[in-house]
Design a protein around this motif. Sequence first.
Motif: not given
Length: 162
Positions: A37-42, A71-74, A109-119, A124-127
């Motif tokens: 709904r928020q639309g910030r996640f590309e 959502a699961s990762m966060v 896959s590491g690409k998916i995890a890396r992409y999600i963490l970068q997003q 501003g949810l994770v550092e």
Amino acid sequence: MSIELYDNYFKANRKIVTVKDVEPEKFIVAFSQHLKRQGRFELPKWADVVKTSKAKELTPTDPDWLYVRTASMVRKIYIRKGIGVGGFRKIYGSQQRRGTCTNTFSKSSGKIARYILQQLEEMGLVEQDEEGGRMITKEGQRELDTVAVQAAAEEEDGEEDA
């Protein structure tokens, strides 16, 4: 049956204030809907054609699988800080079927995890943590807790209707 009565007895007067107080499935569904709904996640271009692991044969059937994985990762980062890409590869890995040979564990896959963490970092949810991995920011904790309270309220409404 007695365990359920025991759990319901203690749940009666409990107030939901954090992510840890909500059922994981309910929170993950609620937060994935919140992200959508928020639309910030590309969503990347490759989201509909990528496999989640070399052990998988097909792409995920759910069109919103990336929101659910996020959502699961966060939630996992909220509960236990310091998890990085390698940790998530191990968490979401599975058994690789090799025909007549024995099954072996294969990382995801590491690409998916890396992409999600970068997003999540851009949102501003994770550092990044000094000791390695990622940790939740104060703004991220606030947002996750508000979604958890809303998910618990929806859960209670559903129980009252039944």
